[in-house]
Scaffold this active site. Structure first.
Site, short mmCIF file in Angstrom:
data_model
loop_
_atom_site.label_atom_id
_atom_site.label_comp_id
_atom_site.label_asym_id
_atom_site.label_seq_id
_atom_site.Cartn_x
_atom_site.Cartn_y
_atom_site.Cartn_z
N GLU A 103 34.49 72.10 43.88
CA GLU A 103 34.02 73.30 43.19
C GLU A 103 35.23 74.40 43.61
O GLU A 103 34.66 74.53 44.37
CB GLU A 103 32.58 73.37 43.78
N CYS A 104 35.34 74.69 41.95
CA CYS A 104 36.03 75.95 42.71
C CYS A 104 37.73 76.12 43.55
O CYS A 104 38.18 75.33 43.21
CB CYS A 104 34.97 77.43 43.10
N GLY A 105 37.12 76.52 44.51
CA GLY A 105 38.54 76.36 46.09
C GLY A 105 38.43 74.98 46.01
O GLY A 105 39.40 74.71 46.23
N TYR A 142 37.96 72.24 44.31
CA TYR A 142 38.76 71.81 42.43
C TYR A 142 40.52 72.08 42.96
O TYR A 142 41.07 71.78 42.67
CB TYR A 142 38.34 73.09 41.34
N SER A 178 35.43 71.29 39.18
CA SER A 178 35.81 72.26 37.94
C SER A 178 35.16 73.75 39.13
O SER A 178 35.14 73.54 40.08
CB SER A 178 34.91 72.54 37.49
#
Length: 443
Positions: free
Chosen positions: A326-328, A330, A426
């Site tokens: 997730e985010c970082g 990802y 993502s």
């Protein structure tokens, strides 16, 4: 049922977090068991709240969470003496369209739980006008009770008297008044406060805030205005985990996992196996999914790039089992992260993603997603609710999309995540499964 209240304000940067932390620590010193909550999807303030209270702070978010889930999470206060929920932004600020059970406004939580609001008023630059603000907030929503105010950044005794006299004329109780003090602020960076785990003297800072709150706020009066919750815990369906043995990255680079997820995944029978990439730890060899939350990998990109044991552990796991970022997280699954100075740091290379902080751009808001491929045990077609908050930009993303992602108003977004084999990721931070009660924006 445990009484509670919401600490809110007319706008951001009014002092909600400071006063909430001070109240939590001051009550804890008195032996009061206080359960902290954070309204909205903030994932930094909860770590400070947990440290101040000695209890795990949890999020309550009306846009992402259906009502039974809200009530179930709120029920973690049942063994406490008091529940304190810190609001987000201004009390009535939320998404422009309805979500699962509201717009995400802190007022939704106050109304749903029946908790009165203690309004924090930053009175710098005003005096009697503060009464007009308080009166307007009191009249805004009939299902939300403004039970009193705490004044913040009071410049002098005379200034405080002018504000108090005006509030007395509208019969608004003043439960405290904190003087202006630079020593009561906490350090910040681009996503908000510096994380609690990175603060050089977090307990000392919270103690100083608590000292000021205890000296200038009527703590018995704060407890007295709290009210019992209106809605008991419902039989919310279990929060399905993405696997039964979840290797969860957890350190200063991967700290943005909502507390209720691990708590409710564990309650549903999953085993949580934390590990630290910054300590060059590989995920548990017998995990069936690796979950890399968001955080600040860009601040530790060099160290992560050199963490061979961690990176090789990811690559080994990806041969036959699921990994999700997730985010970082990802970004770390991608080929490289380009830092603010334009230096590229090689990452796991499990996705073709390349991200950059050289040209920062804010991406912020609620998100709904429909999976186009499985994420661990989450099947293709599953609908999720969440949040996005980052400054990085995508330089390359050659892999197939992971999900159809929409903003809070139902507009489809280009940033759809990506997938390669069983590796997925993502910018979307998961909060809860969606029920689809409000059309595509809820999907």
């Amino acid at each position: 049922m445990t009484p509670g209240l919401v600490i809110a304000a007319p706008r951001s940067r009014s002092g909600k977090t400071t006063i909430t932390l001070g109240l939590l620590r001051a009550f804890a010193r008195q032996g009061v068991r206080v359960q902290p909550f954070k309204a909205g999807p903030d994932y930094i303030d909860t770590a400070f709240q947990s440290r101040a209270s000695g209890r795990t702070a949890l999020n309550l978010d009306s846009w992402s969470m259906p009502e039974p889930l809200l009530d179930r999470i709120a029920a973690y206060a049942d063994d406490a003496d008091l529940a304190l929920a810190e609001g987000a932004m201004g009390l009535f600020d939320g998404a422009p369209a309805m979500g699962e059970s509201g717009t995400g406004a802190s007022a939704d939580i106050a109304a749903r739980r029946g908790w009165p609001v203690l309004l924090v008023l930053d009175v710098s630059g005003q005096s009697q006008s503060a009464a007009a603000v308080a009166d307007g907030f009191r009249r805004m929503r009939p299902d939300v009770t403004i039970a009193g105010v705490i004044l913040n950044k009071v410049a002098s005794d005379r200034h405080g008297r002018l504000v108090r006299d005006a509030l007395e004329r509208i019969a608004m109780p003043v439960l405290g008044a904190l003087p202006r003090s630079a020593s009561l602020t906490l350090p910040e960076r681009h996503l908000g406060l510096v994380q609690a785990s990175e603060h050089p003297d977090i307990d000392g800072a919270i103690d100083r805030i608590a000292d000021s709150v205890a000296a200038h706020v009527d703590l018995p009066a704060v407890r007295a205005i709290a009210a019992s919750a209106r809605n008991p815990a419902r039989n919310a369906p279990p929060l399905a985990p993405p696997g039964q043995r979840i290797a969860l990255a957890s350190d200063a680079a991967f700290a943005f996992c909502y507390g209720h997820l691990a708590t409710l995944w564990h309650a549903a029978g999953a085993q949580i196996l934390p590990f630290s990439p910054l300590a060059d730890e590989a995920p548990a060899a017998d995990a069936d999914i690796v979950w890399l939350p968001g955080g600040y990998p860009e601040l530790h990109a060099g160290k992560l790039a050199a963490a061979g044991h961690f990176l090789e552990g990811l690559r080994h796991h990806a041969r036959d089992r699921a990994i999700h970022g997730e985010c970082g997280g990802y970004m770390v699954l991608g080929e490289a992260i380009v830092d603010a100075n334009g230096c590229a740091h090689a990452m796991a290379g499990l996705l073709g993603l390349v991200t950059s902080f050289a040209a920062r751009r804010l991406h912020l808001g609620y998100r709904s997603a429909r999976l186009l491929a499985p994420v661990g045990n989450y099947p293709a077609g599953m609908r999720l609710r969440g949040h996005e908050f980052h400054y990085s930009t995508i330089v390359a993303q050659p892999d197939p999309p992971l999900a159809d992602i929409h903003d809070a108003e139902g507009r489809r977004l280009d940033q759809s995540g990506s997938r390669r084999g069983r590796v997925t990721g993502s910018y979307f931070h998961l909060v809860a499964p969606a029920t689809g009660r409000h059309g595509e924006a809820a999907a």
